[in-house]
Design an enzyme around this catalytic site. Sequence first.
Site: not given
Lengths: 318, 179
Positions: A58, A86, A108
Amino acid sequence: MAALGKDLVGLEHLSADQIRLILDTAEPFKEVSERPIKKVPALRGKTIVNLFFEASTRTRISFEFAEKRLSADTVNVAASGSSVSKGETLVDTAKNLEAMRIDMVVIRHGSSGAAQFLGHRIASNVINAGDGKHEHPTQGLLDILTLRDRFGRIAGLKVAICGDVLHSRVARSNIWGLTKLGAEVAVCGPPTLLPRGIASLGVTILPRIEDAIAWADALNVLRLQLERMQTGFIPSLREYNRVFGVTRERLARAPKDLLILHPGPMNRGVEIDSDVADGEHSVILPQVTNGVAVRMAVLYLLAGGRAAPAQAARGDEA
Amino acid sequence: MPTRTQLLDDRAMSRALVRMASEIVERCGGTDDLVLVGIQRRGVELADRLKRLIDAAERVDIPSGKLDITLYRDDLQMIGPRPVVGETSLPDLDGRSVVIVDDVLYTGRTVRAALDEVADFGRPRRVLLCVLVDRGGRELPIQADVVGTAVSLTTRDRVDVLVSELDGRDTVELTRGDA
């Protein structure tokens, strides 16, 4: 004008005027998404990277729509499948992106404080799309906008935030934003899922969901993160639903109709019953619609934030 | 010292609007496909006045709309974002004669933005521009079709259109800067 500054990290450090500025700016952006051509050229030529270290549907799509409807160019980077897997550090990833001349980063991240940490280290605007248990400011803003749409005001409104407040960045952003605008906020949930010292944020603690339903004008029902059961915060999902579930039977005993919010994704039959989620007082889908408008407002306000003040004096004539 | 003079008083403004209303109808060959679109803010009020004049004279009810061009400006980087973005609501524009109404025509950049925005909402048969004051000083190849009054001013001068709905009185004021 109460400018926002370079980054949007959380609502904790915004003034009531700055929050109102974002909400008021979101109003005309609602209409842009209803146009035949859902696009305005305001951010043409801006490059925005959506840097998502945690799963999100969302929020990421909402940001992406907001960016595209403002004509920005966007790139999505997920942690899996990028150099993060990595072992590259957050700052190195961001500095490399910045070396490709980007303008904004939407991040985020699972660690509280990641957005602020990044904002201090790169010149691009940084927008927090959720950092650990800290804040999710655009979710808080879209919840507040949805409440304002329905009630016409925030001051004096009674909002109960129910469920897993302990792990919820949504709860924190709501508490900061709502209290700054003069709402009364209560939290309700099992004692194991309420953070210690939460009352110091100026909220009331209601131990029973029946108390919250009797007191509030609106319920913001948080998602019960299912992994919490394994880690011993609650005995079972069924018991959680029996004691804390927002059900039609419980709402029927309320003195007035309550507005029902949920940030999604929902666990139907756990924290909220289906007939409540789909009922006439649910604004769960209007929240999603408002999310795009709020994010457009934040992007728009931050994008012009680095303007040279000397050139700002131009008059209104054209 | 800047000096302030009145370019149009309320009666002169009212006469100008009556003439502009009839010019609009003449230029468009009637009112059949006519749509008036005011540019926020004072263009909206002027478009309302013109609509009332045309509706009364022709016994019609022509569609009208409002347009905020803030998100189509070409100077976001120079002036920063404007927090107050006004309402945009437009009727169907396809195949219509769309008259864009604004208070003052100066550089032409607002009109350029308005043309871009109108094009995103539909495909008018033609677009006309109607302004109360043309003050010269164009920076783009744009001209008005219907003009209330035209004056030639320098960049130091300033024109303010006041309308009773927003400002309590109808007047057009000219402030002359130092030469």
